[in-house]
Design an enzyme around this catalytic site. Structure first.
Site, mmCIF file in Angstrom:
data_model
loop_
_atom_site.group_PDB
_atom_site.id
_atom_site.type_symbol
_atom_site.label_atom_id
_atom_site.label_comp_id
_atom_site.label_asym_id
_atom_site.label_seq_id
_atom_site.Cartn_x
_atom_site.Cartn_y
_atom_site.Cartn_z
ATOM 1 C CG ASP A 114 -1.908 -1.085 1.264
ATOM 2 O OD1 ASP A 114 -2.195 -1.628 0.185
ATOM 3 O OD2 ASP A 114 -2.400 -1.427 2.354
ATOM 4 C CG ASP A 121 16.231 -6.071 21.120
ATOM 5 O OD1 ASP A 121 16.630 -7.179 21.518
ATOM 6 O OD2 ASP A 121 16.897 -5.027 21.205
ATOM 7 N N GLY A 133 12.743 -14.264 21.205
ATOM 8 C CA GLY A 133 11.952 -14.907 20.160
ATOM 9 C C GLY A 133 10.859 -13.998 19.655
ATOM 10 C CD GLN A 188 6.806 -13.218 24.490
ATOM 11 O OE1 GLN A 188 6.032 -13.869 23.809
ATOM 12 N NE2 GLN A 188 6.414 -12.453 25.479
ATOM 13 C CG HIS A 235 3.055 -10.123 13.795
ATOM 14 N ND1 HIS A 235 2.770 -11.383 14.286
ATOM 15 C CD2 HIS A 235 4.414 -10.033 13.801
ATOM 16 C CE1 HIS A 235 3.905 -12.021 14.574
ATOM 17 N NE2 HIS A 235 4.912 -11.215 14.291
ATOM 18 C CG HIS A 238 -1.942 0.661 20.156
ATOM 19 N ND1 HIS A 238 -2.823 1.133 21.102
ATOM 20 C CD2 HIS A 238 -2.017 -0.696 20.216
ATOM 21 C CE1 HIS A 238 -3.398 0.108 21.714
ATOM 22 N NE2 HIS A 238 -2.935 -1.024 21.177
ATOM 23 C CD GLU A 239 -0.465 -3.287 17.744
ATOM 24 O OE1 GLU A 239 -0.074 -4.120 18.587
ATOM 25 O OE2 GLU A 239 -1.670 -2.982 17.606
ATOM 26 C CG HIS A 297 0.587 -3.855 22.919
ATOM 27 N ND1 HIS A 297 -0.037 -3.710 24.130
ATOM 28 C CD2 HIS A 297 -0.370 -3.671 21.975
ATOM 29 C CE1 HIS A 297 -1.331 -3.450 23.944
ATOM 30 N NE2 HIS A 297 -1.553 -3.412 22.637
ATOM 31 C CG HIS A 333 -5.215 -2.817 25.102
ATOM 32 N ND1 HIS A 333 -5.797 -3.935 24.545
ATOM 33 C CD2 HIS A 333 -4.414 -2.301 24.136
ATOM 34 C CE1 HIS A 333 -5.384 -4.081 23.310
ATOM 35 N NE2 HIS A 333 -4.537 -3.098 23.037
#
Lengths: 87, 574
Positions: free
Chosen positions: B25, B59, B91, B93, B97, B294-295, B298, B304
Site C-alpha cells: 500500500d 529485539d 523470540g 516476544q 505484526h 500503539h503496537e 505493547h 491496554h
C-alpha cells in the site's frame, strides 16, 4: 439526462458477510479479548452479562451489562488484537 | 495505564528493530519513516533508543501479514483487528505484526508519491487536467508504454509537471530482483502470465517475474499497489478496470451501486457481469504511524489502558495532531524511567525593564548598518518550553537573518550561525510591545528592514523600536480584507506576497499597497500545495507552505521538491 442506474442490491462473490447473530458476535469478542474466560464460556446469561459489564467499563462505555447499540458498535470498531484482559 | 503481568520489560535500553517485509500500500520509505516516528514517540520520554537493523534477529521484528500469518493469532480480513504485538522478551516476544488486509495509509487517504518525471517525487494532485479532461486517478492516457502517470499540479496542460505512479511496469519491491520491473509475459510453472499474480503463494501477495521465465531464472519481485488497487473482494490488490460494465451500465469511477452499505467498489476487469471480479475502492485507510506507535507500546511492555484519549486505548481512532497522552507517558516511565533530555529549570531573575540595549551579535551584524536598529536582547521566559514540542506555530518568518517562530505570546529563533540551536522562548511583548499575543503572519522588508506583523485584520509596522499601527488590512488595498493572513513571501526587493487561504496578493512595500490584478488564486501559481496551510514563509531561498506539522517545500520555479516536517526540516529538532 442521467442514465438510469441499477437499483438492485447484489451479493458480491468473496464478500465476507457475517452470518453471526449479535450474541454470537458478542461472545466471540468477549472471549477473544479476555472478558469471558474459557471456563465461563458456558453460554450462561450471568457470565455474559458480567463480561459485558467488564468490557463496557474497560472501554469507557455506559455500563449496562446489556448488548446495546453502543456496545455492538464498539465490538465492530477497528482495534488492536491484543487482549484487554489476561495474558 | 496498565503493564503486562509481572511488569515485563526489556533488560536493555538500546533496542533494535527490523522490518522484515513491507505492505504494497505504501512506499517502503514511507513505512520506514512511520515506524521511525512511532519509535520516537516512546524514545522521546524514556532513555530508550531504537536502531533499525536490516539482517539477523532484532529485539522487535516487524512484519505485515494477513489471516493466519505464522503465530497462531490470525487476522480477520479488512477492518476489525488491525495489528498485534507481543510483550518484551526473546523470540517472538516484542514482535509487532500488521494486518495487510487493511489499507495502510497515513490516516487521511491515499497518497500517491511519484517517481521519475520532472516533479522531483512530488505527490500526485487529484484531480488534474490533461488535454482538457479531468483525472482523479493515475492514467496511462497520452502514453504508448502503458505507464500510469499523474500531474503533480492541478493542471498538466498549464504546468507540465508530472511523475509516474506506482506500477509493476516501473518497479517491484522485495523479492530478489533489486526492484527491477516486471517482465510480461512471464512463465511460471509452465503457464504464461500477463499480469501480476498470487499463484504459487499462500499469503495473497501479488508478484511477477523480472525475467521472461521464472521457472528458469527464479527472479521475482512483489508488485506495488496502483493508486486504484482494490481492497478485499475477490481481487485484493488488483487495479480497478475503468471503465467497467455492471448490470449493463458503464462506470468510469468507483460506485456504490449494488451495495446496501454505501461503500465504493469497482470491477477489476472490464465487465463485472461476465467476470465477477471486484474489490472495495481505497478509503481513508488506517494510519500506519498511529497503529505502530500503539503496537510498539505493547512491544515495550504496556498493556491496554481504559483512558480513551490515550495511545494505548485498544480501539483505533485517527488523530491528526498526535501527542502522547500523560497516561502513556506515566506508563512507559513507570517501566523505564524518564529520558535523559533537558529537564525544566527554574526561571531566572526577571531582568529590569531599563536595561541597556545589548545587541545580539548575530542581528547586529546584519542590521546596524542598515537601520540603526539595535534590538534589546530578549530574555527567555521559560527555558523548559520547547519549540520542538509545539504542534503548529502562529507565524514563521525570517527577521534579521534568523528564523522566528511565533506562538501564543512567545517566540523562538534560530539561524545557521547557531548551528541548529533554538533560542527562546522570548516574550513577544518584550521585543515588540505593541503586538498582540497571537500573530498570523510577519515579514521583514529586505530593503528598509521594516518588520510587518499581521493579526486578524490588523497590521503593525516596526522600524527599530518605532511602531506604526495597528491599521486595518484594507489600508494595504486588501479589499475585502480577508479574516486573516497565513503568511508572506519576500519576492525580491520591495515586493512581498501575502497569503490567505485560496488567494494571494502582491504587496508593494514601498507604497504599502497591493498591486493591481490581485488577489490571485494560490493554486494557479503555487500548484501542489494545500490551500488550507497555516504558515507560508521563505526559508533558505525556498517557499514553505506548512499545514499542521507538515511542510511543502517549493522551489522558486514552483516545483514542490519535498514534503517534510517543520520540526525536522526547519527547526532541526533532534
Amino acid at each position: 439526462p442521467l442514465p438510469a442506474k441499477p437499483q438492485v442490491t447484489i451479493t458480491f462473490p468473496g464478500e465476507l458477510v457475517s452470518q453471526k447473530s449479535n450474541m454470537e458476535l458478542a461472545n466471540e469478542y468477549l472471549s477473544r479479548f479476555g472478558y469471558l474466560s474459557e471456563t465461563k464460556k458456558s453460554g450462561r446469561q450471568e457470565s455474559t452479562t458480567k463480561a459485558l459489564r467488564a468490557m463496557q467499563k474497560k472501554l469507557g462505555l455506559e455500563v449496562t451489562g446489556e448488548l446495546d447499540q453502543a456496545t455492538l458498535e464498539a465490538m465492530r470498531a477497528p482495534r488492536c488484537g491484543v487482549p484487554d484482559v489476561g495474558s | 495505564f496498565l503493564t503486562f503481568e509481572g511488569n515485563l520489560k526489556w533488560d536493555h535500553t538500546d533496542l533494535t528493530y527490523r522490518v522484515t517485509n513491507y505492505s504494497p500500500d505504501l512506499d517502503a520509505s514511507v513505512i520506514n519513516d512511520a515506524f521511525k516516528r512511532a519509535f520516537k514517540v516512546w524514545s522521546a520520554v524514556t532513555p530508550l533508543t531504537f536502531t533499525q537493523v536490516y539482517s539477523g534477529e532484532a529485539d522487535i521484528m516487524i512484519m505485515f501479514g494477513s489471516q493466519e500469518h505464522g503465530d497462531g493469532y490470525p487476522f480477520d480480513g479488512k477492518d476489525g483487528l488491525l495489528a498485534h504485538a507481543f510483550p518484551p522478551g526473546q523470540g517472538i516476544q516484542g514482535d509487532a505484526h500488521f494486518d495487510d488486509d487493511e489499507f495502510w495509509t497515513l490516516g487521511a487517504g491515499l497518497v500517491v508519491n511519484t517517481s521519475f518525471g520532472n516533479a522531483n517525487g512530488a505527490a500526485c494532485h487529484f484531480p488534474f487536467v490533461f488535454e482538457g479532461k479531468s483525472y482523479s486517478h493515475c492514467t496511462a492516457e497520452g502514453r504508448s508504454d502503458g505507464l500510469p502517470w499523474c500531474s503533480t499540479t492541478p493542471s498538466f496542460d498549464q504546468d507540465k509537471l508530472y511523475g509516474f505512479c506506482p506500477s509493476e511496469l516501473l518497479y517491484t519491491y522485495g523479492g530478489n530482483s533489486d526492484g527491477a520491473k516486471c517482465v510480461f509475459p512471464f512463465v511460471f510453472d509452465g503457464t504464461s502470465y500477463n499480469t501480476c499474480t498470487t499463484e504459487g503463494r499462500s499469503d495473497g501477495y501479488r508478484w511477477c517475474a523480472t525475467t521472461a521465465n521464472f521457472d528458469q531464472d527464479k527472479k521475482y519481485g512483489f508488485c506495488p499497489n496502483r493508486d486504484t488497487a482494490v481492497i478485499g473482494g475477490n481481487s485484493q490488490g488488483e487495479p480497478c478496470a475503468f471503465p467497467f460494465t455492471f448490470l449493463g451500465q458503464t462506470y468510469s469511477s468507483c460506485t456504490s451501486e449494488g451495495r446496501e452499505d454505501g461503500r465504493l467498489w469497482c470491477a477489476t476487469t472490464s465487465n463485472y457481469d461476465v467476470d465477477r471480479k471486484w474489490g472495495l475502492c481505497p478509503d481513508r485507510g488506517y494510519s500506519i504511524f498511529l497503529v505502530a506507535a500503539h503496537e510498539f507500546g505493547h512491544s515495550l511492555g504496556l498493556d491496554h489502558t481504559s483512558v480513551r484519549e490515550a495511545l494505548m486505548y485498544p480501539m483505533y481512532s485517527y488523530i491528526e495532531d498526535f501527542q502522547l497522552h500523560q497516561d502513556d507517558i506515566e506508563g512507559i516511565q513507570f517501566l523505564y524511567g524518564r529520558g535523559s533530555g533537558p529537564k525544566p529549570t527554574p526561571p531566572g531573575p526577571v531582568p529590569p525593564t531599563q536595561t541597556p540595549d545589548v545587541p545580539d551579535q548575530t542581528t547586529l551584524a546584519t542590521t546596524t548598518e542598515d537601520s540603526g536598529f539595535q534590538p534589546t536582547e530578549p530574555s527567555p521566559v521559560d527555558p523548559g518550553s520547547d519549540a520542538c514540542r509545539v504542534q503548529a506555530f502562529d507565524a514563521i518568518t525570517e527577521i534579521n537573518g534568523m528564523m522566528h517562530f511565533f506562538k501564543s505570546g512567545k517566540y523562538w529563533r534560530t539561524s545557521q550561525s547557531l548551528k541548529g540551536k533554538i533560542q527562546g522562548p522570548f516574550p513577544i511583548a518584550e521585543t515588540w510591545p505593541a503586538l498582540p499575543a497571537t500573530l498570523d503572519a510577519a515579514f521583514q522588508d529586505l530593503l528598509t528592514k521594516k518588520i510587518f506583523f499581521f493579526a486578524g485584520q490588523r497590521f503593525w509596522v516596526y522600524t527599530g523600536k518605532s511602531v506604526l499601527g495597528p491599521r486595518g488590512l484594507e489600508k494595504l488595498g486588501l479589499a475585502p480584507a480577508p479574516a486573516r493572513l497565513t503568511g508572506a513571501l519576500q519576492r525580491g526587493r520591495g515586493k512581498v506576497l501575502l497569503f490567505s487561504g485560496e488567494h494571494f496578493w502582491r504587496l508593494d512595500v514601498k507604497v504599502q499597497r497591493v498591486d493591481r490584478g490581485y488577489p490571485r488564486q494560490t493554486e494557479e501559481t503555487f500548484g501542489g500545495v494545500p490551500i488550507d496551510v497555516h504558515n507560508v514563509f521563505l526559508y533558505r531561498g525556498k517557499y514553505h507552505f506548512c499545514q499542521d506539522r507538515f511542510c511543502w517545500r517549493m522551489t522558486p520555479r514552483y516545483q514542490v521538491d519535498r514534503v517534510g516536517y517543520l520540526k525536522y526540516d526547519v527547526l532541526h529538532c533532534p
